[in-house]
Design a protein around this motif. Structure first.
Motif, short mmCIF file in Angstrom:
data_model
loop_
_atom_site.label_atom_id
_atom_site.label_comp_id
_atom_site.label_asym_id
_atom_site.label_seq_id
_atom_site.Cartn_x
_atom_site.Cartn_y
_atom_site.Cartn_z
N ILE A 70 0.84 -1.25 0.03
CA ILE A 70 0.15 -0.01 -0.15
C ILE A 70 0.75 1.22 0.06
O ILE A 70 0.59 2.17 -0.96
CB ILE A 70 -1.16 0.21 1.21
N ASN A 71 1.77 1.11 0.72
CA ASN A 71 2.63 2.45 0.88
C ASN A 71 3.52 2.63 -0.52
O ASN A 71 3.75 3.63 -0.98
CB ASN A 71 3.76 2.24 1.89
N ALA A 72 3.79 1.59 -1.21
CA ALA A 72 4.38 1.74 -2.20
C ALA A 72 3.58 2.13 -3.43
O ALA A 72 3.99 3.31 -4.12
CB ALA A 72 5.10 0.11 -2.89
N VAL A 73 2.45 1.67 -3.46
CA VAL A 73 1.70 2.18 -4.45
C VAL A 73 1.06 3.60 -4.27
O VAL A 73 1.16 4.51 -5.03
CB VAL A 73 0.24 1.25 -4.53
N ARG A 74 1.05 4.00 -2.97
CA ARG A 74 0.65 5.45 -2.68
C ARG A 74 1.78 6.33 -2.97
O ARG A 74 1.62 7.40 -3.63
CB ARG A 74 0.31 5.63 -1.37
N GLY A 75 3.24 5.88 -2.98
CA GLY A 75 3.93 6.64 -3.07
C GLY A 75 4.53 6.84 -4.33
O GLY A 75 4.82 8.03 -4.98
N HIS A 76 4.23 5.84 -5.31
CA HIS A 76 4.37 5.94 -6.68
C HIS A 76 3.23 7.10 -7.27
O HIS A 76 3.67 7.75 -8.19
CB HIS A 76 4.41 4.70 -7.47
N ILE B 3 -5.31 1.79 -11.88
CA ILE B 3 -4.37 0.79 -12.66
C ILE B 3 -4.87 -0.26 -13.21
O ILE B 3 -4.57 -0.63 -14.48
CB ILE B 3 -3.36 0.27 -11.35
N LEU B 4 -5.86 -0.89 -12.93
CA LEU B 4 -6.67 -1.92 -13.55
C LEU B 4 -7.48 -1.33 -14.91
O LEU B 4 -7.60 -2.18 -15.89
CB LEU B 4 -7.66 -2.65 -12.70
N GLU B 5 -7.80 -0.33 -15.02
CA GLU B 5 -8.16 0.63 -16.08
C GLU B 5 -7.49 0.84 -17.23
O GLU B 5 -6.86 1.93 -17.29
CB GLU B 5 -9.41 1.66 -15.60
N GLU B 6 -7.45 -0.05 -18.22
CA GLU B 6 -6.39 0.43 -19.25
C GLU B 6 -6.87 1.58 -19.96
O GLU B 6 -5.84 2.08 -20.64
CB GLU B 6 -6.43 -1.01 -20.18
N ASN B 7 -8.12 1.89 -19.86
CA ASN B 7 -8.52 3.14 -20.95
C ASN B 7 -8.19 4.59 -20.00
O ASN B 7 -8.73 5.47 -20.56
CB ASN B 7 -9.98 3.15 -21.37
N SER C 154 3.60 3.04 -19.28
CA SER C 154 4.80 2.55 -18.59
C SER C 154 4.39 2.28 -17.25
O SER C 154 5.02 1.30 -16.56
CB SER C 154 6.11 3.40 -18.92
N ALA C 155 3.91 3.56 -16.49
CA ALA C 155 3.50 3.40 -15.24
C ALA C 155 2.59 2.13 -14.92
O ALA C 155 2.70 1.55 -13.82
CB ALA C 155 3.20 4.88 -14.87
N ARG C 156 1.63 2.09 -15.53
CA ARG C 156 0.64 1.02 -15.40
C ARG C 156 1.29 -0.25 -15.38
O ARG C 156 1.11 -1.06 -14.68
CB ARG C 156 -0.37 1.13 -16.30
N SER C 157 2.33 -0.73 -16.32
CA SER C 157 3.00 -1.79 -16.29
C SER C 157 3.88 -2.10 -15.19
O SER C 157 3.94 -3.22 -14.68
CB SER C 157 3.82 -2.04 -17.56
N ALA C 158 4.46 -1.06 -14.63
CA ALA C 158 5.17 -1.08 -13.21
C ALA C 158 4.41 -1.42 -12.37
O ALA C 158 4.53 -2.10 -11.28
CB ALA C 158 5.84 0.07 -13.37
N LEU C 159 3.27 -0.87 -12.03
CA LEU C 159 2.36 -0.94 -10.86
C LEU C 159 1.47 -2.07 -10.93
O LEU C 159 0.85 -2.45 -9.96
CB LEU C 159 1.46 0.42 -10.88
N LEU C 160 1.22 -2.48 -12.21
CA LEU C 160 0.36 -3.63 -12.41
C LEU C 160 0.45 -4.99 -11.31
O LEU C 160 -0.36 -5.38 -10.46
CB LEU C 160 -0.01 -4.13 -13.75
N PRO C 161 1.77 -5.36 -11.45
CA PRO C 161 2.11 -6.31 -10.48
C PRO C 161 1.85 -6.24 -8.95
O PRO C 161 1.49 -7.03 -8.16
CB PRO C 161 3.48 -6.55 -10.77
#
Length: 349
Positions: A137-143, A165-169, A176-183
């Motif tokens: 949670i802290n990582a996602v909030r920080g990013h 993150i999950l909404e591709e549109n 690029s940010a979405r591909s990093a945060l999706l995992p």
């Protein structure tokens, strides 16, 4: 070999050290055993007193040796240290354990059953996953904060970011940010599901335990705290009173008294850290309920009077101390908690 009456056993992963004495206190055994030799040796040995430190695998070995007819006592490692002479090694540790286990004033740890250890494993696994969830949670909030998107703290609020993150549109986040945060988002959702499963398993264990169900009648104690208490304290009679139990949990003031002048400081924070943490968290929850005016029990009146002159968190620790004392009475007297003018537990029918 002369008759061995007491053995100090220093357990490890593979090599175990033994130190045995006879009824006169003379050393008659100094021996090291491999794991595979343990049961062969103790099965052929006459029943005797065996002392071990209450550390990893100690409860397993205690149950195994008790099944062979021996009397086993587990000692907190901190209580063995004063008996250690000079250099520390396995042989010296075994000798210190052998001496400590014979002391009349020594305190011992009750041997837990497999079911109790399994319940505590549920709590340990849940605690580990909760800490990992907090890190994610802290990582996602920080990013997200790097892109100017900030949400309030808490597991509930981060779901808004996961949705992005999950909404591709969604154009609020680049590819690029979405591909990093999706995992991270996927792992967070998986951990949430696993924590929920463990919570249900803890609830089942709680409902199976009569002691745990009775402990849950105390304000501020729910299934998680109650099941952890019942599994961690197999025998409440080892404590002389509620204050001694609270001291075991580290919820009493630290003393630095001399010359007949008592000097009390902050709580000692000794003993079982997990139980102390759970009781303090439960006390915070109970205090919020008390402040809202939902209860008017003697315990609530006492807490409100203390809140009028002391900080909230200090009162929460004081309430946790009182909850620990009530929990000891509930376990010791086979009672449920019912508010009375004297604030004591009442006997079950």
């Amino acid at each position: 070999m002369e008759k061995i009456t007491t053995i100090g056993l220093d357990i490890a992963k593979n090599v175990f050290q033994l130190h045995g004495i006879d009824e006169n206190g003379e050393v008659v055994l100094r021996k090291s055993l491999r794991r595979g030799q343990m049961m062969i040796f103790f099965s052929n040995l006459s029943p005797c007193l065996i002392g071990m430190e209450a550390c990893a695998t100690a409860h397993h070995w205690a149950r195994t040796l008790m099944a062979s007819g021996h009397e086993v006592r587990l000692i907190p490692p901190a209580y063995v240290k004063p008996y250690l002479r000079r250099q520390k090694n396995d042989a010296a540790d075994a000798a210190a354990i052998c001496e400590a286990v014979t002391r009349p004033s020594m305190r011992f740890v009750p041997v837990k059953s497999e079911e109790q250890q399994a319940t505590l494993m549920l709590h340990s696994a849940r605690d580990l996953l909760v800490s990992q969830r907090t890190a994610l949670i802290n990582a996602v909030r920080g990013h997200f904060a790097e892109f100017g998107m900030v949400v309030s703290q808490g597991a509930r609020n981060v779901h808004l970011l996961i949705t992005i993150i999950l909404e591709e549109n969604n154009d609020d986040l680049s590819a690029s940010a979405r591909s990093a945060l999706l995992p991270l988002a996927t792992a967070l959702l998986d951990i949430d599901a696993q924590i929920s499963k463990l919570g249900k398993a803890i609830l089942i264990a709680h409902r199976k335990s009569d002691v745990s169900m009775r402990l849950a009648t105390i304000p501020g104690i729910g299934p998680i705290v109650a099941s952890s208490l019942s599994a961690s304290i197999p025998d409440a009679s080892l404590f002389k009173g509620g204050r001694e139990f609270a001291a075991y949990l580290g919820l009493v003031p630290r003393q630095h008294s001399t010359g007949g002048k008592p000097r009390l400081g902050r709580i000692t924070k000794m003993g079982n850290r997990r139980l102390r943490k759970l009781l303090v968290i439960g006390a915070h929850s109970a205090l919020y309920s008390i402040k809202s005016g939902k209860t008017d029990t003697p315990l609530a009146v006492w807490a409100l009077s203390l809140l009028a002159k002391k900080p909230f968190k200090l009162v929460a620790v004081a309430l946790a101390n009182k909850m620990a004392r009530i929990a000891w009475a509930v376990m010791m007297q086979n009672t449920i908690y019912q508010p009375t003018p004297k604030g004591v537990a009442s006997k079950m029918a």
